[in-house]
Design an enzyme around this catalytic site. Structure first.
Site, PDB file in Angstrom:
ATOM      1  N   HIS A  51     -14.189 -29.508   2.072  1.00 56.29           N
ATOM      2  CA  HIS A  51     -14.051 -30.882   2.564  1.00 56.29           C
ATOM      3  C   HIS A  51     -15.167 -31.228   3.549  1.00 56.29           C
ATOM      4  CE1 HIS A  51     -12.707 -29.655   6.582  1.00 56.29           C
ATOM      5  NE2 HIS A  51     -11.957 -28.728   5.990  1.00 56.29           N
ATOM      6  N   GLU A 125      -5.662 -24.546   3.595  1.00 57.70           N
ATOM      7  CA  GLU A 125      -6.471 -23.650   4.402  1.00 57.70           C
ATOM      8  C   GLU A 125      -5.638 -22.451   4.873  1.00 57.70           C
ATOM      9  OE1 GLU A 125      -8.970 -22.204   4.833  1.00 57.70           O
ATOM     10  OE2 GLU A 125     -10.363 -23.328   6.113  1.00 57.70           O
TER      11      GLU A 125
END
Length: 486
Positions: A51, A125
């Protein structure tokens, strides 16, 4: 689970995730990605994107799998650059982390494509439990030795009764089940720093000791190719490139937030005039650069102009010498080009251990197609010769980059992609069996940082970076085999 420390100096054998016995037992219980790839019927390319910059990235706050940060304006811009980079690819599907920062990046890159986007919770994550939400200095102050373990020995780090990095590797293997099972031949995955590291590592059968060794920057793009072999229903898994970023890979002096003292930049020599193959593998290395090779060398010299290069070491063959000369001449003209206030002196050396062309001349099989995993077309004895050469070359280069000075030392190494692939294997402490697992294109740049000095582990900042070549760059989305296969 036993807390074992894996030695980074041991060469791992193919299809073992770690030299440690405990990890080997886990690997036996869990099929490797290579074993899962046997179910594929045709070639597959997987493009991983981290990202863009988030608000917590900007603040220096530990995010983990929390979902409170969003993209900054810089992060949105990075995602737009990635969209342009990937615009020509007709992806079949996009897998994305469900977290806001990753999902928004995926939406920008995906644009108006009609194909589906699939959120996958295993792509979130790394779970960092009590650390999440803390500024980094708060983590140091509150947790002391526990935070130091997270920094120095992450694979064995435990918090709140969990082993975050080990759990992450398990999740990455689970993700590969779904990515490989999807019928799409071109797959986009948009996720996060740590989980993308784990996806790359598990695809190559590398264990948790490789955490923080294969960098993933904001909107960095990594490409993995799964290519069928001629016999046995096996697939070669090749890291076509690692961490191609919207920004220059040599602009930052840090690796994963750590200041680097020494840096080695691997430059693939430019394309040659040798007939019969895309890269002139059949030549003896006496051929001059063709016009494309000249452009590649000049573009690389321009990329490196913002760095003060201390030494350039090249193969003694003509293409490598010509590429090294182009870099040296631009460095020494830094004052005229406005990059420095005084002329620079660059030491030049030739290293015979970087010379590999004679090995290809006597090879029993020669490759005339330069595609991802091309080294797998050569027999084991040829690969062993290449790898042995890289062992000697690596040791010599480490001596060259060693310095007692506190100033950053930058060493540029120029050669044939095969020997530079071998150097990547040496950096990662991998055996000859991993040679076909990496791909480097003519004119490409790969960067290895040494935040602990040459005696410490090398951190691979990027491999096969070609964006600096402009219109002559190798597209990230280029098919690895003939068009009909993709």
């Amino acid at each position: 689970m036993l807390s074992l420390v894996c030695s980074p100096t041991i060469s791992v054998r193919r299809r073992s995730t770690s030299p440690c016995r405990a990890t080997l037992r886990e690997a036996e219980a869990t099929p490797s990605v290579a074993e899962k790839a046997r179910r594929l019927r045709e070639a597959k390319r997987v493009v991983l994107v981290r990202h863009g910059q988030s608000t917590w990235n900007e603040e220096g706050r530990i995010q983990g799998s929390s979902d409170f940060s969003v993209l900054t304006s810089k992060g949105e811009s990075q995602a737009e650059t990635s969209r342009q980079m990937l615009l020509s690819d007709s992806f079949d599907v996009c897998f994305t982390s469900p977290l806001i920062r990753s999902k928004r990046t995926a939406e920008i890159i995906w644009g108006s494509r009609p194909e589906e986007m699939l959120p996958d919770s295993d792509l979130r994550e790394i779970d960092l439990y009590s650390f999440q939400g803390l500024l980094k200095h708060e983590g140091k102050e509150r947790y002391g030795s526990l935070y130091r373990q997270w920094q120095k020995d992450a694979p064995n780090f435990t918090i709140d009764g969990h082993y975050p990095v080990r759990q992450l590797w398990d999740r990455a293997r689970n993700c590969w089940d779904r990515i490989l099972a999807h019928e799409g031949k071109s797959v986009l995955v948009v996720a996060h720093n740590a989980v993308n590291q784990a996806l790359v590592a598990t695809a190559l059968d590398l264990g948790t000791e490789y955490f923080r060794i294969l960098l993933q920057s904001n909107c960095g793009v990594s490409v993995l190719d799964f290519t069928p072999q001629d016999q046995g229903g096996t697939f070669n898994i090749c890291l076509n490139r690692l961490n191609q970023t919207p920004n220059s890979p040599v602009a930052s002096g840090t690796s994963g937030g750590r200041k680097t003292k020494s840096r080695m930049i691997l430059v693939c020599q430019g394309a040659t005039q040798s007939p019969g193959s895309e890269f002139g593998l059949g030549g003896m290395g006496y051929e001059a650069l063709n016009m494309l090779g000249v452009i590649q060398s000049q573009k690389t010299a321009e990329l490196l102009l913002d760095l003060k290069v201390n030494c350039i070491v090249s193969s003694p063959r003509v293409p490598a010498i010509d590429t090294a000369t182009a870099i040296s001449e631009v460095q020494e003209a830094a004052d005229c080009l406005g990059a420095d206030c005084v002329p620079r002196y660059v030491e030049r050396k030739q290293l015979f251990d970087l010379e590999v062309e004679p090995i290809f001349q006597k090879a029993t099989k020669n490759s005339t197609t330069y595609q991802s995993g091309w080294l797998s077309s050569f027999n084991q004895s040829t690969l062993k010769e290449l790898w042995t050469k890289s062992v000697s070359a690596w040791q010599a280069l480490l001596k060259d980059i060693s310095s007692e000075s506190e100033e950053e030392k930058i060493l540029v190494v120029v050669g044939h992609p095969a020997i530079l692939t071998g150097l990547l294997c040496q950096c990662l402490h991998l055996s000859v069996d991993w040679m076909p697992s990496f791909h480097l294109d003519p004119g490409s740049v790969s960067v290895i940082d040494f935040p602990d000095g040459p005696a410490g582990r090398g951190v691979v900042r990027c491999t096969n970076y070609t964006a600096h070549l402009g219109r002559w760059s190798i597209p990230i989305t280029r098919s690895t085999v003939d068009d009909e296969a993709f």
